[in-house]
Scaffold this motif. Structure first.
Motif, PDB file in Angstrom:
ATOM      1  N   UNK A   1       7.336   4.390   5.459  1.00 49.95           N
ATOM      2  CA  UNK A   1       6.493   3.205   5.612  1.00 49.95           C
ATOM      3  C   UNK A   1       5.221   3.469   6.405  1.00 49.95           C
ATOM      4  N   UNK A   2       4.687   4.669   6.257  1.00 51.00           N
ATOM      5  CA  UNK A   2       3.438   4.999   6.948  1.00 51.00           C
ATOM      6  C   UNK A   2       2.728   6.073   6.144  1.00 51.00           C
ATOM      7  N   UNK A   3       1.585   5.737   5.538  1.00 53.89           N
ATOM      8  CA  UNK A   3       0.960   6.600   4.524  1.00 53.89           C
ATOM      9  C   UNK A   3      -0.543   6.698   4.735  1.00 53.89           C
TER      10      UNK A   3
ATOM     11  N   UNK B   1     -10.844   6.150   2.321  1.00 54.19           N
ATOM     12  CA  UNK B   1      -9.822   6.715   3.216  1.00 54.19           C
ATOM     13  C   UNK B   1      -9.018   5.537   3.752  1.00 54.19           C
ATOM     14  N   UNK B   2      -7.707   5.557   3.554  1.00 50.26           N
ATOM     15  CA  UNK B   2      -6.922   4.381   3.946  1.00 50.26           C
ATOM     16  C   UNK B   2      -5.609   4.761   4.592  1.00 50.26           C
ATOM     17  N   UNK B   3      -5.164   3.877   5.476  1.00 49.45           N
ATOM     18  CA  UNK B   3      -3.876   4.029   6.150  1.00 49.45           C
ATOM     19  C   UNK B   3      -3.036   2.810   5.805  1.00 49.45           C
ATOM     20  N   UNK B   4      -1.824   3.036   5.310  1.00 44.83           N
ATOM     21  CA  UNK B   4      -0.947   1.928   4.915  1.00 44.83           C
ATOM     22  C   UNK B   4       0.337   1.975   5.712  1.00 44.83           C
TER      23      UNK B   4
ATOM     24  N   UNK C   1       0.787  -1.221   0.000  1.00 45.71           N
ATOM     25  CA  UNK C   1       0.000   0.000   0.000  1.00 45.71           C
ATOM     26  C   UNK C   1       0.821   1.274   0.000  1.00 45.71           C
ATOM     27  N   UNK C   2       1.967   1.266   0.676  1.00 45.98           N
ATOM     28  CA  UNK C   2       2.772   2.494   0.754  1.00 45.98           C
ATOM     29  C   UNK C   2       3.338   2.881  -0.619  1.00 45.98           C
TER      30      UNK C   2
ATOM     31  N   UNK D   1     -10.493   9.151 -11.166  1.00 47.70           N
ATOM     32  CA  UNK D   1     -10.201   9.254  -9.735  1.00 47.70           C
ATOM     33  C   UNK D   1      -9.245  10.397  -9.442  1.00 47.70           C
ATOM     34  N   UNK D   2      -9.420  10.959  -8.256  1.00 46.79           N
ATOM     35  CA  UNK D   2      -8.476  11.943  -7.755  1.00 46.79           C
ATOM     36  C   UNK D   2      -8.159  11.575  -6.315  1.00 46.79           C
ATOM     37  N   UNK D   3      -6.896  11.713  -5.926  1.00 43.89           N
ATOM     38  CA  UNK D   3      -6.539  11.303  -4.573  1.00 43.89           C
ATOM     39  C   UNK D   3      -5.387  12.097  -3.999  1.00 43.89           C
ATOM     40  N   UNK D   4      -5.387  12.184  -2.671  1.00 41.65           N
ATOM     41  CA  UNK D   4      -4.301  12.825  -1.947  1.00 41.65           C
ATOM     42  C   UNK D   4      -3.576  11.753  -1.147  1.00 41.65           C
ATOM     43  N   UNK D   5      -2.255  11.884  -1.124  1.00 40.39           N
ATOM     44  CA  UNK D   5      -1.453  10.895  -0.395  1.00 40.39           C
ATOM     45  C   UNK D   5      -0.486  11.644   0.498  1.00 40.39           C
ATOM     46  N   UNK D   6      -0.498  11.293   1.799  1.00 41.74           N
ATOM     47  CA  UNK D   6       0.419  11.937   2.734  1.00 41.74           C
ATOM     48  C   UNK D   6       1.299  10.863   3.361  1.00 41.74           C
ATOM     49  N   UNK D   7       2.610  11.021   3.202  1.00 45.79           N
ATOM     50  CA  UNK D   7       3.576  10.075   3.775  1.00 45.79           C
ATOM     51  C   UNK D   7       4.090  10.603   5.102  1.00 45.79           C
ATOM     52  N   UNK D   8       3.640   9.987   6.200  1.00 45.92           N
ATOM     53  CA  UNK D   8       4.194  10.357   7.508  1.00 45.92           C
ATOM     54  C   UNK D   8       5.668   9.960   7.560  1.00 45.92           C
ATOM     55  N   UNK D   9       5.949   8.829   6.926  1.00 45.18           N
ATOM     56  CA  UNK D   9       7.326   8.363   6.786  1.00 45.18           C
ATOM     57  C   UNK D   9       7.327   7.458   5.567  1.00 45.18           C
TER      58      UNK D   9
END
Lengths: 399, 363
Positions: free
Chosen positions: A358-360, A393-396, A144-145, A348-356
């Motif tokens: 390996x955490x998205x 809405x997803x967390x990877x 997923x990341x 589709x349109x999407x936003x992706x935020x990478x906390x790190x």
């Protein structure tokens, strides 16, 4: 041959015992904390949890009431026998809400299990249940990341239908850097794999919805992929193809609408991933031998990296079926023997935020028009495509 | 941190994997069709946690594919093979509780370890394929070794519990001639059994004696409606295992007694292997299974049934102790072919040849 399992064992899927599931999931969290005592063993995991909701029709297992039963989890064990050989097992768990294909999902499934040996820096072989090298994403479906959206583009990857993640067999890969600054990787594989199918029909007497699910088998399947890495850093081109005989399932059984058939397909892809943006596009062509039936499926995807952490992604896809044989009664009425239609169109349109790394976190919205809706029987021969909006809405995470 | 380090050293993970391509000629058998299949695989992943010197927890999950075998309808994607808690006392006595391996013969506890088996699978005569013998029992076992210091060390294990068999049968619809395969699981309850291993003073030679008693019911053969009803089963098993550096000879004989219906069955196999040169082994195997005085309701008779005969020849090449390539061919005459209905009492055993090419690895 018809199989009957006369105990109350449901055809709604085999499930591992609850304590097996609990133990496996316990290890997902236990192992990265404590590790294992063997130095040659590496364990990796990938988890994506989502909440998804649609605006009216149920699509891809997403109902209008919303669902958090939407998840992928993979646990990979890799053991290095020596410098040249390794053994990889990946277990997975997947939930797709109310999808008709959920009946085929096992609580914990074996994704891959293979032995790999590198004869040299150029040649390697894999034997077992191995990932099929096909396109940009087929081998990284669970990570997923790495993915711009929760799932892969339906065109051409499907949801287990008409494209398989793995083959039971062997693959040989050859890599060359002799044409520096160009280099390429060529893989061929052979074996057995399967496709999932589902159809909604109406009971002719009661009008009630009947959902049918089947698994078609690809026998004597052969395929290959060429990945060309260009001198432009981040730009690669891919060409792939497959050939095999498809039997059983709903469409390809002896009594199915199409019957057992030979099939062949080809895929072209461009993958451009640069510092500030990426662009990817893939196009699949699939045909069945001794019929006019063809599938053209493709997508284009682009994303802009506002920063290392934040990106905006867009995607458009189309899945078209050409020259599908009309049932005799409709053929008589319309005077035509075949029919072409757009099975699926999605933007589709999407936003992706990478906390790190390996955490998205991802938030995406889709506008869909087609025949993928799941709570009604929609006939492409007689009815217009349904329009659906859905959000995920997803967390990877990965380790 | 010290707790994490301690935990890290106590957990061991092992894996076993065999991938095969198999093809038959004549009939489909053991899930092997005439067009061949690579949907043929065994995989096991074992987690072993040594809590301390005396306490051990083992869990093994497994995955198996057997091509087009009727028993695939029961195969989970992944299943729990064993889940065992073991405690060892200081005097050598130990017990296991949980879903434990049944100590029965040479191979029952190592069925999944392809690198240890001369052929892809264990001998059907004596071990079956989910039928007539189970890999595990839900229950408890107690083990002890006698005369450990002498030349005649005796290992003894006794167990209690229950398990299931798998049975299948193909039936032809008389109106459509379409084949329907029925799959059922008889239950074996109130099982009491044991295994003795006599390790002789001759290096590499051991003799085994095993057996169990239980109540069997349900399934296709042991239900009141479709079979012979509940039965009382007694099984006795004898093993000879002689292994040297360059060759081995093994043989096992099993006798089954079904008391209520006066049915008797026996199986016998012999296996030998020779190390032709470094890494390369030539193996041969022959096995047979016969049932005596079997009731045939449709014909209102009792009959002796030559159920299974198999002769096999195989070549194994060990790239290392953890990686082996096997090529084997079998000449089989039996009533376990899968693409047709078997009329017991009327049909003679069907001849089938099949080959298996497999790669086995372990870590």
């Amino acid at each position: 041959m018809i199989l009957h399992w006369s105990k109350k064992k449901s055809i709604t899927g085999n499930k591992a015992t609850p304590y097996l599931r609990s133990i496996i999931l316990l290890f997902v969290f236990y192992l990265p904390i404590t590790g294992v005592s063997q130095t040659k063993l590496n364990v990796h995991g990938y988890l994506t949890q989502a909440f998804a909701i649609s605006d009216g029709h149920q699509i891809l297992g997403i109902p209008s009431t919303g669902t958090s039963d939407y998840r992928t989890l993979a646990l990979q064990f890799r053991f290095d026998l020596d410098e040249a050989s390794n053994f990889v097992i990946q277990l997975s768990h997947k939930k797709t809400g109310k999808s008709p294909l959920a009946v085929l999902e096992k609580d914990i499934a074996l994704d891959w299990a293979f032995f790999q040996h590198k004869f040299s820096n150029q040649y390697s072989i894999k034997v077992g249940k191995i990932q099929i090298p096909f396109g940009i994403y087929n081998e990284v479906r669970d990570v997923g990341v790495l993915l711009p959206f929760y799932g892969l583009p339906y065109a051409p990857y499907g949801e287990g239908g008409y494209m398989s993640e793995t083959v039971d067999g062997l693959s040989i890969t050859f890599m060359s850097e002799d044409f520096n600054p160009w280099n390429f990787e060529f893989s061929i594989y052979a074996g057995h794999w399967s496709w999932s199918e589902w159809f909604n029909t109406k009971n002719v007497f009661s009008g009630a919805l009947e959902q049918q699910v089947g698994i078609a088998q690809i026998e004597k399947g052969v395929g290959g992929q060429l990945v060309l890495n260009t001198p432009v850093d981040g730009l690669r081109l891919i060409a792939a193809g497959q050939f095999g005989r498809v039997v059983d399932g709903l469409s390809f059984s002896e009594n199915g609408i199409l019957g057992p058939k030979n099939f062949y397909d080809g895929l072209l892809a461009i993958d451009a991933d640069f510092e500030k943006y990426f662009f990817r596009s893939e196009f699949l062509f699939l045909a069945l031998d001794k019929t006019d039936v063809q599938v053209n499926a493709g997508y284009a995807q682009a994303g802009y990296y506002f920063s290392e952490s934040f990106s905006l992604n867009i995607q458009g896809e189309m899945f078209r079926v050409n020259y599908l044989t009309l049932p005799p009664i409709l053929s008589k009425i319309t005077g035509k023997s075949s029919f072409s239609f757009d099975f699926d169109i999605d933007y589709a349109i999407g936003f992706k935020y990478n906390f790190s790394s390996n955490y998205t976190l991802k938030l995406e919205g889709h506008w869909n028009k087609g025949y993928l809706v799941e709570e009604i029987a929609l006939s492409p021969f007689q009815e217009k495509a349904a329009e659906t909006l859905y959000s995920i809405l997803s967390l990877s995470t990965s380790f | 941190m010290s707790a994490c380090v301690a935990a890290q050293s106590k957990l061991n993970i092992h894996g076993y994997f065999s991938q095969a391509f198999a093809i038959s000629q004549g009939h489909q058998i053991f899930g092997i069709p005439e067009q061949g299949t690579s949907d043929y695989r065994t995989m096991a992943l074992q987690f072993r946690y040594d809590a301390d010197d005396q306490n051990l927890i083992i869990m093994q999950i497994s995955h198996e594919r057997m091509g087009k075998s009727p028993i695939m309808v029961l195969e989970e994607g992944l299943k729990l093979d064993w889940a065992i808690y073991q405690h060892s006392f200081s005097n050598g006595l130990s017990f296991k509780v949980g879903k434990i391996q049944i100590p029965f013969g040479i191979f029952n506890e190592i069925r999944d370890v392809g690198t240890l088996l001369p052929f892809y699978r264990v001998p059907y005569a004596s071990y079956g394929e989910g039928n007539y013998m189970s890999e595990t029992i839900n229950g408890i076992s107690v083990s002890y070794s006698f005369f450990s210091e002498s030349g005649w060390k005796i290992d003894f294990t006794s167990y209690l519990g229950e398990w299931k068999w798998i049975e299948w049968a193909a039936r032809e619809n008389p109106f459509t001639q379409k084949l329907t395969v029925l799959v059922e699981t008889p239950q074996i309850r109130n099982v009491f059994g044991g295994q003795w291993w006599f390790n002789t003073p001759v290096d590499g030679l051991r003799l085994g004696l095993a057996g169990y008693h239980g109540d069997i019911s349900g399934g296709l053969s042991f239900s009141e409606e479709t079979g012979i009803g509940k039965e009382n089963i007694n099984v006795f098993h004898f093993s000879v295992d002689y292994e040297q550096t360059d060759f081995f000879i093994r043989s096992e004989h099993t006798r089954y007694f079904l008391k209520e219906n006066d049915i008797f069955a026996f199986s016998l196999y012999g296996q030998a292997g020779y190390n032709i040169f470094k890494g390369m082994w030539l193996n041969v195997q022959a096995g047979t299974y016969k049932a005596i005085n079997v009731p045939i309701p449709l014909l209102n008779i009792r009959s002796d049934i030559d159920y299974y005969e198999d002769f096999a020849l195989g070549l194994n090449y060990f790239f290392s102790a953890q990686l082996a390539l096997k090529l084997e061919t079998h000449w089989n005459k039996s009533l376990i072919v899968e693409e047709k209905m078997i009329n017991f009492g009327k049909d003679k055993p069907f001849g089938t040849n099949y080959m298996i090419l497999s790669l086995s690895t372990s870590f």
